[in-house]
Design a protein around this motif. Structure first.
Motif, short mmCIF file in Angstrom:
data_model
loop_
_atom_site.label_atom_id
_atom_site.label_comp_id
_atom_site.label_asym_id
_atom_site.label_seq_id
_atom_site.Cartn_x
_atom_site.Cartn_y
_atom_site.Cartn_z
N ALA A 117 0.82 -1.22 0.00
CA ALA A 117 0.00 0.00 0.00
C ALA A 117 0.85 1.27 0.00
O ALA A 117 0.36 2.34 -0.35
CB ALA A 117 -0.94 0.00 1.20
N ASP A 118 2.13 1.16 0.36
CA ASP A 118 3.01 2.32 0.37
C ASP A 118 3.62 2.60 -1.01
O ASP A 118 4.21 3.65 -1.22
CB ASP A 118 4.14 2.12 1.38
CG ASP A 118 3.62 2.04 2.80
OD1 ASP A 118 2.59 2.68 3.09
OD2 ASP A 118 4.23 1.32 3.61
N GLN A 119 3.49 1.66 -1.92
CA GLN A 119 4.07 1.81 -3.26
C GLN A 119 2.99 2.29 -4.22
O GLN A 119 1.97 1.63 -4.39
CB GLN A 119 4.64 0.47 -3.73
CG GLN A 119 5.32 0.51 -5.06
CD GLN A 119 6.65 1.22 -5.03
OE1 GLN A 119 7.31 1.29 -4.00
NE2 GLN A 119 7.04 1.79 -6.13
N PRO A 120 3.17 3.43 -4.85
CA PRO A 120 2.13 3.94 -5.76
C PRO A 120 2.11 3.16 -7.08
O PRO A 120 3.09 2.53 -7.46
CB PRO A 120 2.56 5.38 -6.00
CG PRO A 120 4.05 5.35 -5.87
CD PRO A 120 4.34 4.32 -4.79
N TRP A 121 0.97 3.20 -7.75
CA TRP A 121 0.88 2.68 -9.12
C TRP A 121 0.41 3.82 -10.01
O TRP A 121 -0.54 4.49 -9.66
CB TRP A 121 -0.10 1.51 -9.22
CG TRP A 121 -0.06 0.95 -10.60
CD1 TRP A 121 -0.86 1.29 -11.65
CD2 TRP A 121 0.87 0.00 -11.11
NE1 TRP A 121 -0.50 0.61 -12.77
CE2 TRP A 121 0.57 -0.19 -12.46
CE3 TRP A 121 1.92 -0.71 -10.56
CZ2 TRP A 121 1.29 -1.07 -13.26
CZ3 TRP A 121 2.63 -1.57 -11.35
CH2 TRP A 121 2.31 -1.75 -12.69
N PRO A 122 1.07 4.05 -11.11
CA PRO A 122 2.21 3.31 -11.64
C PRO A 122 3.46 3.60 -10.83
O PRO A 122 3.68 4.72 -10.39
CB PRO A 122 2.36 3.82 -13.07
CG PRO A 122 1.70 5.15 -13.08
CD PRO A 122 0.65 5.13 -12.01
N THR A 123 4.23 2.57 -10.62
CA THR A 123 5.43 2.67 -9.80
C THR A 123 6.59 3.20 -10.64
O THR A 123 6.69 2.88 -11.82
CB THR A 123 5.77 1.30 -9.18
OG1 THR A 123 6.95 1.43 -8.42
CG2 THR A 123 5.96 0.25 -10.22
N PRO A 124 7.46 3.99 -10.04
CA PRO A 124 8.63 4.49 -10.78
C PRO A 124 9.75 3.46 -10.92
O PRO A 124 10.75 3.71 -11.56
CB PRO A 124 9.09 5.68 -9.93
CG PRO A 124 8.62 5.37 -8.56
CD PRO A 124 7.35 4.58 -8.72
#
Length: 74
Positions: A54-61
């Motif tokens: 949940a701490d990693q955004p999508w789209p991920t860098p």
């Protein structure tokens, strides 16, 4: 009486490495709040199983991203 619908949210999830296959970041479409996640694997848009972060955004860098999930979220 109508029940309220929850808008789907796309979040990032990390798969496990399997043999020569590297671990990748995938997209998961959630139809429930992230607070309800229990740490079990979720089905990704491309059909893999991965754990939601949940701490990693999508789209991920990140560079190690599933190409199928990228196409499916466009």
């Amino acid at each position: 009486m109508r029940t309220p619908t929850l808008a789907a949210t796309v979040v990032a999830a990390r798969s496990r490495a399997h043999g020569p296959t590297a671990a990748l970041w995938h997209a998961v479409e959630l139809h429930r709040p992230t607070a309800e996640l229990d740490g079990a694997c979720e089905l990704t848009l491309c059909g893999s199983l991965a754990r939601v972060d949940a701490d990693q955004p999508w789209p991920t860098p990140a560079r190690d991203v599933c190409p199928a999930c990228v196409v499916l979220t466009r």
